[in-house]
Design a protein around this motif. Structure first.
Motif, mmCIF file in Angstrom:
data_model
loop_
_atom_site.group_PDB
_atom_site.id
_atom_site.type_symbol
_atom_site.label_atom_id
_atom_site.label_comp_id
_atom_site.label_asym_id
_atom_site.label_seq_id
_atom_site.Cartn_x
_atom_site.Cartn_y
_atom_site.Cartn_z
ATOM 1 N N VAL A 220 -34.544 52.416 5.195
ATOM 2 C CA VAL A 220 -33.615 53.132 6.064
ATOM 3 C C VAL A 220 -32.232 52.956 5.446
ATOM 4 C CG1 VAL A 220 -32.524 53.264 8.327
ATOM 5 C CG2 VAL A 220 -34.979 52.808 8.150
ATOM 6 N N ASP A 222 -28.717 53.088 5.963
ATOM 7 C CA ASP A 222 -27.796 53.123 7.092
ATOM 8 C C ASP A 222 -26.354 53.244 6.616
ATOM 9 O OD1 ASP A 222 -27.245 53.081 9.851
ATOM 10 O OD2 ASP A 222 -26.807 50.928 9.804
ATOM 11 N N THR A 230 -30.064 47.842 14.115
ATOM 12 C CA THR A 230 -31.353 48.163 13.504
ATOM 13 C C THR A 230 -31.813 49.535 13.982
ATOM 14 O OG1 THR A 230 -31.933 45.817 13.442
ATOM 15 C CG2 THR A 230 -33.724 47.404 13.153
ATOM 16 N N GLN A 239 -33.841 47.962 6.033
ATOM 17 C CA GLN A 239 -32.605 48.695 6.279
ATOM 18 C C GLN A 239 -31.582 48.329 5.211
ATOM 19 O OE1 GLN A 239 -31.686 49.612 10.288
ATOM 20 N NE2 GLN A 239 -29.504 49.197 10.054
#
Length: 270
Positions: A220, A222, A230, A239
């Motif tokens: 992920v 971010d 999260t 992440q």
């Protein structure tokens, strides 16, 4: 990508004092020393004021040497920043004021400072093709097209190197499955991956959470500046924090180097 706005009341209060200071000077402004309209001559160096380091990095890449950043990088909550008289003084002397579409206060900063600077909207996106298009645009405006072209050559070389390094770290030699925040999709491209889904800038809804988790992403990507914590808990995805804004040195390539390092780390490379 952090949304920012400045307290305009403080700007208007400062503008009166600034006017009294600048009106007494005999030196002509940069705008008075150059002809109106069209690109600047190559021999003239522009005075550029930018709202954040991101615009500042684009300006530096395009060849600007005199760049003043209004909101310091150390300010994590830019809406709380109150401009100083020196900020407005810088705007008053500028040839160009650079801002992003999500920063609507830039025009009011210029108005409050009584500046005749050209207000330039910059499309802030670290996608390499978009970056080079903006650098071309700014180089033409600043009269620094040669410097902009030289920077793009170095950028292409460095980006290709980083892209190869990240792809060499692919787990099992295959492109990872990623989900990206809408303003970090450029880092998926750097990794040689096509996102299986995107989210944001708003917080992920329960429906989006279910949809994105079902795609079983490995990473992920971010947005460090707009993180809501999260994103896909219990999905097993790693992440990765992606930083869009350059540092105080206004070096845009550092953003790509840092992103490459974070991606390789997440994929298990040393």
């Amino acid at each position: 990508m952090a949304r920012t706005r400045v307290r305009i009341t403080s700007l208007l209060a400062l503008s009166a004092a600034l006017f009294l200071t600048t009106a007494c000077g005999n030196d002509p402004s940069p705008q008075d020393r150059k002809s109106e309209g069209g690109p600047r001559p190559q021999a003239e160096k522009p005075v550029v004021v930018v709202t954040t380091t991101w615009e500042g990095a684009f300006a530096k890449a395009a060849g600007a040497e005199d760049v003043k950043v209004i909101v310091p990088q150390s300010v994590h909550h830019a809406p709380d920043y109150d401009p100083k008289p020196s900020d407005l003084a810088a705007v008053a002397k500028a040839d160009f004021v650079l801002y992003a579409p999500f920063e609507p206060y830039a025009a009011k900063i210029k108005e409050a400072a009584g500046s005749k600077a050209k207000l330039v909207e910059v499309a802030l996106d670290n996608d390499p093709d978009k970056v080079k298009a903006e650098v071309d645009k700014l180089g033409a405006l600043f009269g620094t097209a040669d410097a902009a072209a030289q920077w793009k050559t170095g950028f292409d070389t460095e980006y290709a190197k980083l892209n190869q390094e990240v792809q060499a770290a692919w787990p099992g030699g295959r492109s990872p499955s990623v989900v990206a925040q809408v303003f970090t999709a450029w880092s998926a491209k750097l990794a040689g991956a096509t996102p299986v889904g995107t989210y944001g800038p708003e917080a992920v809804t329960p429906a989006q959470l279910a949809e994105l988790s079902a795609k079983k992403p490995e990473l992920v990507l971010d947005n460090a500046h707009m993180s809501t914590g999260t994103v896909l808990p219990d999905s097993g995805a790693k992440q990765v924090k992606i930083v869009n804004y350059p540092g105080e040195d206004l070096e845009l390539l550092t953003v790509y180097r840092n992103a490459a390092a974070e991606l390789k780390k997440a994929m298990g490379a040393s």
